[in-house]
Design a protein around this motif. Structure first.
Motif, mmCIF file in Angstrom:
data_model
loop_
_atom_site.group_PDB
_atom_site.id
_atom_site.type_symbol
_atom_site.label_atom_id
_atom_site.label_comp_id
_atom_site.label_asym_id
_atom_site.label_seq_id
_atom_site.Cartn_x
_atom_site.Cartn_y
_atom_site.Cartn_z
ATOM 1 N N PRO A 59 0.751 -1.240 -0.097
ATOM 2 C CA PRO A 59 0.043 0.072 0.041
ATOM 3 C C PRO A 59 0.901 1.294 0.004
ATOM 4 C CG PRO A 59 -0.049 -0.939 2.215
ATOM 5 C CD PRO A 59 1.111 -1.907 1.163
ATOM 6 N N SER A 90 -8.178 -1.357 -7.312
ATOM 7 C CA SER A 90 -6.526 -1.174 -6.686
ATOM 8 C C SER A 90 -6.666 -0.411 -5.338
ATOM 9 C CB SER A 90 -5.513 -0.822 -7.757
ATOM 10 O OG SER A 90 -5.754 0.216 -8.327
ATOM 11 N N TRP A 114 -2.953 -0.241 -3.868
ATOM 12 C CA TRP A 114 -2.024 -1.257 -3.748
ATOM 13 C C TRP A 114 -0.983 -0.932 -5.212
ATOM 14 C CZ3 TRP A 114 -3.417 -2.629 0.782
ATOM 15 C CH2 TRP A 114 -2.669 -3.391 1.471
ATOM 16 N N LEU A 125 -6.151 -5.028 -5.609
ATOM 17 C CA LEU A 125 -6.154 -5.274 -4.250
ATOM 18 C C LEU A 125 -5.844 -6.834 -3.984
ATOM 19 C CD1 LEU A 125 -8.829 -3.013 -3.034
ATOM 20 C CD2 LEU A 125 -6.315 -2.768 -2.513
#
Length: 145
Positions: A59, A90, A114, A125
């Motif tokens: 992240p 994402s 991400w 993700l």
């Protein structure tokens, strides 16, 4: 603002004397640190020692905001409640409430994306995160939008 938020993590953090600035209250940058620490605690609770990066993805924050409602001062403990909101393919929204002595002192938000660490490009993700974060339609699950 999303109506589909769910509580993710609560952190209790001390106000340190060194958090104060020349104006006699906690410096505004420290509020962002309180939110960051809460977010990192949540990531490590989900990912263990890895914290989300050992697989080469993880992240990053693409924007963050804070509304300062009243100044924090030493001494005290800040209770930071993190909620997570809508997710995309994402990314997802995170929200923070900062309370002290039973009163609200600030609230904030951050968009978490991400990425592939090597390329800096967004990636979907991970299923472990996506299943926890509500989709735009309010559903949950590992699928990506």
């Amino acid at each position: 603002m999303s109506a589909a938020r769910r509580h993710a993590h609560t952190s209790i953090q001390p106000i340190r004397w060194g958090d104060m600035d020349a104006m006699g209250h906690v410096n505004n940058t420290v509020y962002f640190r309180f939110m960051e620490q809460t977010r990192i605690e949540w990531f490590f609770a989900l990912e263990g020692d890895r914290g989300g990066y050992t697989s080469g993805v993880g992240p990053v924050i693409v924007n963050a905001s804070c509304t300062f409602e009243r100044p924090l001062v030493y001494p005290g403990d800040v209770e930071v409640r993190m909620s997570i909101g809508e997710r995309g393919r994402s990314s997802f929204e995170s929200y923070y409430e900062l309370d002290c002595r039973g009163e609200r002192y600030a609230h904030g938000a951050a968009r978490i994306v991400w990425i592939d660490v090597a390329t800096g490009k967004s990636v979907p993700l991970p299923a472990s995160i996506a299943q926890l974060v509500p989709a735009r339609d309010g559903s949950t699950g590992g699928g990506h939008r």
